[in-house]
Design a protein around this motif. Structure first.
Motif, PDB file in Angstrom:
ATOM      1  N   GLN A  20      -6.771  -9.075   7.546  1.00  0.00           N
ATOM      2  CA  GLN A  20      -6.889  -8.734   8.939  1.00  0.00           C
ATOM      3  C   GLN A  20      -8.234  -8.077   9.197  1.00  0.00           C
ATOM      4  O   GLN A  20      -8.774  -7.391   8.335  1.00  0.00           O
TER       5      GLN A  20
ATOM      6  N   ALA B  17       0.453   0.711  -2.811  1.00  0.00           N
ATOM      7  CA  ALA B  17      -0.330  -0.439  -2.340  1.00  0.00           C
ATOM      8  C   ALA B  17      -1.711  -0.388  -2.972  1.00  0.00           C
ATOM      9  O   ALA B  17      -2.168   0.652  -3.450  1.00  0.00           O
TER      10      ALA B  17
ATOM     11  N   HIS C  93      -5.729  -1.671  -2.062  1.00  0.00           N
ATOM     12  CA  HIS C  93      -6.665  -2.222  -1.083  1.00  0.00           C
ATOM     13  C   HIS C  93      -7.922  -2.652  -1.821  1.00  0.00           C
ATOM     14  O   HIS C  93      -8.604  -1.835  -2.442  1.00  0.00           O
TER      15      HIS C  93
ATOM     16  N   VAL D  19      -8.463   1.452   5.970  1.00  0.00           N
ATOM     17  CA  VAL D  19      -7.691   2.106   4.920  1.00  0.00           C
ATOM     18  C   VAL D  19      -6.698   3.105   5.503  1.00  0.00           C
ATOM     19  O   VAL D  19      -5.542   3.166   5.085  1.00  0.00           O
TER      20      VAL D  19
ATOM     21  N   GLU E  31       0.742   2.592   7.495  1.00  0.00           N
ATOM     22  CA  GLU E  31       1.676   1.464   7.529  1.00  0.00           C
ATOM     23  C   GLU E  31       2.611   1.480   6.330  1.00  0.00           C
ATOM     24  O   GLU E  31       3.810   1.188   6.458  1.00  0.00           O
ATOM     25  N   VAL E  32       2.098   1.809   5.151  1.00  0.00           N
ATOM     26  CA  VAL E  32       2.918   1.791   3.938  1.00  0.00           C
ATOM     27  C   VAL E  32       3.554   3.140   3.647  1.00  0.00           C
ATOM     28  O   VAL E  32       4.239   3.302   2.632  1.00  0.00           O
TER      29      VAL E  32
ATOM     30  N   TYR F 254      -3.805  -5.694  -0.481  1.00  0.00           N
ATOM     31  CA  TYR F 254      -4.376  -5.961   0.836  1.00  0.00           C
ATOM     32  C   TYR F 254      -5.889  -6.007   0.713  1.00  0.00           C
ATOM     33  O   TYR F 254      -6.467  -5.498  -0.252  1.00  0.00           O
TER      34      TYR F 254
ATOM     35  N   LEU G 111      -3.797   1.378   6.981  1.00  0.00           N
ATOM     36  CA  LEU G 111      -2.949   0.841   5.918  1.00  0.00           C
ATOM     37  C   LEU G 111      -2.090   1.943   5.300  1.00  0.00           C
ATOM     38  O   LEU G 111      -0.899   1.727   5.017  1.00  0.00           O
TER      39      LEU G 111
ATOM     40  N   ARG H  99      -8.752  -4.395   5.479  1.00  0.00           N
ATOM     41  CA  ARG H  99      -7.986  -3.544   6.386  1.00  0.00           C
ATOM     42  C   ARG H  99      -8.649  -2.184   6.536  1.00  0.00           C
ATOM     43  O   ARG H  99      -9.367  -1.723   5.640  1.00  0.00           O
TER      44      ARG H  99
ATOM     45  N   VAL I  36      -2.336   5.021  -2.159  1.00  0.00           N
ATOM     46  CA  VAL I  36      -2.950   3.720  -1.917  1.00  0.00           C
ATOM     47  C   VAL I  36      -4.225   3.667  -2.752  1.00  0.00           C
ATOM     48  O   VAL I  36      -5.120   4.507  -2.593  1.00  0.00           O
TER      49      VAL I  36
END
Length: 503
Positions: A10, A207, A209, A232, A238-239, A227, A235, A230, A180
């Motif tokens: 994205q 996750a 990245h 960061v 989101e997670v 991912y 993200l 994105r 992340v």
């Protein structure tokens, strides 16, 4: 495991923060990870109660506890106020000043206990100064008993609290940090492997990245979603993460890392950097900022000096006392072995020791006398890799021998090797002399004396792979300290009682 082909690239979203710094108080109130707040409150309560208990015991044990307090017999109010309110509050303030409640040091490593001990020394110095300045005639025995007792009870309370925290992290997956990982896929996977080795650390990657794009990871299986392209911070939200870990070469981009730190200000998300520097303990790493560039200075391993002399002295004294105290147990084990299988009580085998010197290790015999002859027919049933032969149900081991192995009692005669200076209480396990030439990384194990127990034993023993065992041994060699030895000895007690990985 997940395949990387399942994510969407994205376009980056605009940063949600303009880089204007907020106050430290505002950032702390909005911190996403909040497990440390009730934990610190528990530690405050435990520390306060520990000091109160120590002061009460000192008063009960020594009749002169109120010495130096004017009119204490007629009106003990001032004495009780000092002993059960001001002293505990003073302990808490000094411990706080020594950062014994800093969340970065809680729950993992020896730093928390070092800061508590440092705080205890500061309390003793403060009490001595106040008594001298006010010419208060205190009972030295009472004060010493109260201070040492409080320090001991605080350390015990911290150990119990840490045990409960680790139990909660392992069983319930709570009180941890959801991370992340940011970087290239190999770097992120290496950090993932490192932080998940010990569930008690509370670091849970959720996750990855990628900084090198989707193509570099296509078709590779990963333990968490991957991912790319994105924002960061978006993200992380989101997670459901609360920590960003910048891995390896991604941390070498000073401009990007600085802008990421700006973006996270006031977000409540923690930022950590995992450089390409693995298996090196914190005391060997020092940060030296030069003209705005933080340089990591890595010291050489400490393999000589006063600390090593203290280790040798501790080994010899402990081995000598142990052999004397364990004579009745040795006699009982010897009798059980002779009744189980006629033959020698002890088993002696050549092992490779310090700097490649060969010595014969002492052990209680746990196998039938013809075990060596029967080994050739069992080689294809080896359940471990590397240079060792292990079977969970080895037919060469007689019943009493199985018990001795499970309880690690068969290792006790190695106190003789420790007394003679061939081994140490803590160190890499000595390997058989005929199992290889110890080339490459494995040879580095020989820089220190082999040990009766070690990091390998307290981390899984026979359940570990050969590569993992070598990694742990090399970590010990590179990061050895006297405090680390004492920590391993303490952990050995729990491992032996649990009989984990012993066969």
């Amino acid at each position: 495991m997940r395949h990387v082909d399942s994510f969407e690239i994205q376009p980056p979203t605009p940063p949600s923060h303009n880089g204007v710094p907020r106050s430290a108080w505002a950032r702390a109130r909005r911190r996403v990870s909040r497990w440390h707040r009730p934990y610190i409150a528990l530690l405050l309560l435990v520390d306060f109660a520990s000091v109160v208990l120590a002061d009460w015991l000192a008063q009960e044990v020594f009749g002169q506890a109120r010495a130096g307090f004017y009119n204490a017999k007629e009106d003990p109010t001032w004495f009780y106020t000092v002993a059960f309110l001001l002293m505990p509050l003073g302990w808490l303030v000094i411990l706080w000043g020594n950062r014994a409640y800093d969340r970065r040091y809680l729950g993992l490593g020896p730093d928390e206990f070092k800061r508590v001990i440092r705080g205890g020394v500061a309390v003793a110095a403060t009490v001595s100064f106040i008594a001298f300045a006010t010419k208060t005639d205190l009972s030295r025995y009472t004060v010493g008993y109260a201070l040492l007792g409080a320090l001991f009870l605080i350390l015990v309370g911290r150990m119990v609290a840490r045990f409960l925290l680790h139990t909660m992290r392992r069983r319930a997956g709570q009180a941890g940090h959801r991370m992340v990982l940011v970087g290239t896929l190999p770097e992120c996977l290496e950090v993932y492997t490192a932080v998940t080795r010990n569930p008690g650390a509370g670091l849970v990657p959720v996750a990855i990245h990628l900084t090198d794009g989707y193509a570099a990871a296509r078709g590779i299986e990963t333990p968490v979603p991957v991912y790319a392209g994105r924002d960061v911070l978006a993200l992380v939200r989101e997670v459901g993460g609360d920590t960003i870990a910048v891995c390896g070469s991604a941390s070498a981009e000073p401009g990007e890392l600085r802008r990421l730190a700006w973006q996270l200000e006031g977000s409540g998300v923690d930022l950590v950097v995992a450089p390409q520097l693995t298996d090196i303990a914190g005391p060997r790493v020092h940060i030296r900022p030069i003209e705005g560039l933080p340089l990591l200075h890595v010291e050489e391993p400490t393999l000589s000096g006063p600390a090593l002399l203290a280790k040798n002295l501790m080994d010899r004294v402990a081995a000598g006392l142990g052999l004397v105290l364990l004579i009745p147990l040795f006699a009982a084990i010897a009798l059980a072995i002779r009744l189980s299988d006629p033959g020698p009580v002890f088993f002696r085998q050549p092992r490779v020791g310090h700097e490649g010197r060969t010595f014969r290790v002492w052990k209680f015999r746990t196998m039938y006398v013809d075990a060596e002859e029967r080994l050739a027919g069992l080689v294809d049933q080896n359940e471990t890799d590397g240079m060792l032969f292990k079977m969970k149900q080895d037919p060469r081991v007689f019943p009493v021998g199985s018990f001795l192995r499970a309880s690690s009692l068969d290792e006790l005669p190695q106190l003789i090797n420790v007394l003679w200076g061939e081994m140490s209480l803590v160190g890499p396990r000595p390997l058989p002399a005929d199992d290889g030439d110890f080339l490459g990384d494995v040879r580095r194990r020989l820089l220190v004396r082999p040990g009766m127990t070690g990091l390998w034993q307290v981390s899984g023993r026979s359940d570990l792979s050969w590569d993992e065992a070598v990694r742990l041994d090399l970590y010990y060699v590179d990061n050895w300290s006297l405090a680390y030895d004492l920590s391993i000895l303490w952990r050995t007690v729990g491992v032996v009682l649990a009989r984990k990985g012993a066969y």
